[in-house]
Design a protein around this motif. Structure first.
Motif, PDB file in Angstrom:
ATOM      1  N   ARG A  79      35.974   6.250  16.948  1.00  0.00           N
ATOM      2  CA  ARG A  79      36.680   7.924  15.818  1.00  0.00           C
ATOM      3  C   ARG A  79      36.188   7.453  14.567  1.00  0.00           C
ATOM      4  O   ARG A  79      35.633   8.523  13.667  1.00  0.00           O
ATOM      5  N   TRP A  81      34.065   5.678  13.777  1.00  0.00           N
ATOM      6  CA  TRP A  81      32.751   5.547  13.506  1.00  0.00           C
ATOM      7  C   TRP A  81      32.195   7.021  13.062  1.00  0.00           C
ATOM      8  O   TRP A  81      30.689   7.454  12.266  1.00  0.00           O
ATOM      9  N   MET A  82      32.796   7.647  13.746  1.00  0.00           N
ATOM     10  CA  MET A  82      32.814   9.602  14.593  1.00  0.00           C
ATOM     11  C   MET A  82      32.553   9.894  12.491  1.00  0.00           C
ATOM     12  O   MET A  82      31.797  11.036  12.191  1.00  0.00           O
ATOM     13  N   ASP A  83      33.867   9.347  11.845  1.00  0.00           N
ATOM     14  CA  ASP A  83      34.042   9.829  10.529  1.00  0.00           C
ATOM     15  C   ASP A  83      33.135   9.740   9.627  1.00  0.00           C
ATOM     16  O   ASP A  83      33.340  10.023   8.388  1.00  0.00           O
ATOM     17  N   SER A  84      33.023   8.284  10.251  1.00  0.00           N
ATOM     18  CA  SER A  84      32.171   7.600   8.866  1.00  0.00           C
ATOM     19  C   SER A  84      30.978   8.268   8.290  1.00  0.00           C
ATOM     20  O   SER A  84      29.863   8.349   8.853  1.00  0.00           O
TER      21      SER A  84
END
Lengths: 191, 191
Positions: A79, A81-84
């Motif tokens: 998650r 990584w998904m938001d980075s």
DNA sequence: CGGACCATGTAAGCGGTTACATGATTCT
DNA sequence: AGAATCATGTAACCGCTTACATGGTCCG
């Protein structure tokens, strides 16, 4: 560095053995992030060592199997990584590099390069279209597992984003094919 | 492995010092094959050691400069590469990887990813359009040197292929932007 | 019995990234 | 005098590629 996120993405569809991971990887997330077995197995071990995935041993008729699944910390990492911010690869495109200097190629060889380009993207196009068809008719085993026990809204979301990704690849393939076809005309015109 | 061919491609426009190579690389062939200085200088040395390029020392007002140019064997290697089958990189696309799993992202973060994607390709679009404009109005120094002493037909060929390559990149940028914009709509629709 | 599929890697090497380093010269 | 540009790299690291390796099991 995205390999581990690709693996985590795959594992969010349910527990799998190493071998299942390697096969299903090729037929799903491997379309957007290629990796050979020789990279997948060591990466899984590293992820296990770092506590991102865990293997549960289950007794089978003959022998036993280790089913990997993401840990809480693995899901959190995914998650995060998904938001980075995304890290893009720098431009490195052999086909366009070569095309820019076609005056140095034999015209027949230049044509061959473009025909190869068309072939390649037509093959990919077929593969990607198959993926879209499988999303639409529910015949993808990875996606089917992923949709189990989800409500209609969530199913729409999950399938919708997969479809969206493949549509982007399809559009890219079309653009590459159109470009290469224009190039064939250009070679005829200029040589 | 294409770096050396990118360097040879650049050097076919005329002799240059290492520094000129590194700057001009960025503003021409670097658009299709990125490389940092830390890769260019060592590669030039390797190419010199292998006899693909040669440096000629020329006395200057202060100090002296080493002008690199391709050797006959360098030109032959470049032509051989131009006529050889292309080696494509395997698919590794962080943006599409992520998009396929947007259901795991915060919708705001998903939107941000797509907006970054649009920004990135709009920036690239501008750069590539500038290159095309420079080709058309003759304001690219590398291209100008390359065209020196060539007849009209050859000029048309040389410029035409450069333009063709950049047009392909431009079309790709447009496709990526259109895709990401569709994605923004999809997120709104699904979340 | 033989071939496809199951199952899981190791090892060498290289191309590329990132961070760092240095000093001269020209411009303002 | 200080900033920008000229000029040229080194070193550590890592992700990835390529080639190779091994043995079990299921199916016809």
């Amino acid at each position: 560095m995205s390999l581990r996120y690709a693996l985590l993405a795959l594992l969010t569809s349910g527990p799998m053995t190493g071998y299942e991971i390697s096969r299903r990887f090729q037929s799903s997330v491997g379309h957007v992030w290629h990796a050979p077995d020789s990279q997948i197995y060591p990466e899984l071990r590293k992820m296990e060592a770092e506590g991102l995935v865990e293997a549960e041993t289950v007794a089978e008729p003959r022998g036993e199997k280790r089913f990997y699944h993401p840990t809480d910390s693995g899901l959190a990492a995914f998650r995060a990584w998904m938001d980075s911010p995304l890290r893009y690869a720098l431009d490195r495109d052999p086909a366009h590099l070569r095309a820019a200097y076609f005056e140095w190629a034999d015209p027949a060889a230049a044509r061959r390069s473009l025909l190869d380009h068309i072939d390649r993207f037509e093959d990919l196009r077929v593969q990607w279209q198959e993926q879209i068809d499988q999303i639409d008719d529910g015949s993808s085993p990875v996606l089917a597992r992923r949709l189990e026990g989800k409500d209609a809204d969530e199913r729409r979301r999950v399938s919708g984003y997969k479809r969206f990704a493949y549509e982007g690849l399809l559009a890219r393939a079309d653009a590459e094919i159109a470009w290469a076809q224009r190039g064939l005309g250009l070679i005829d015109e200029l040589s």
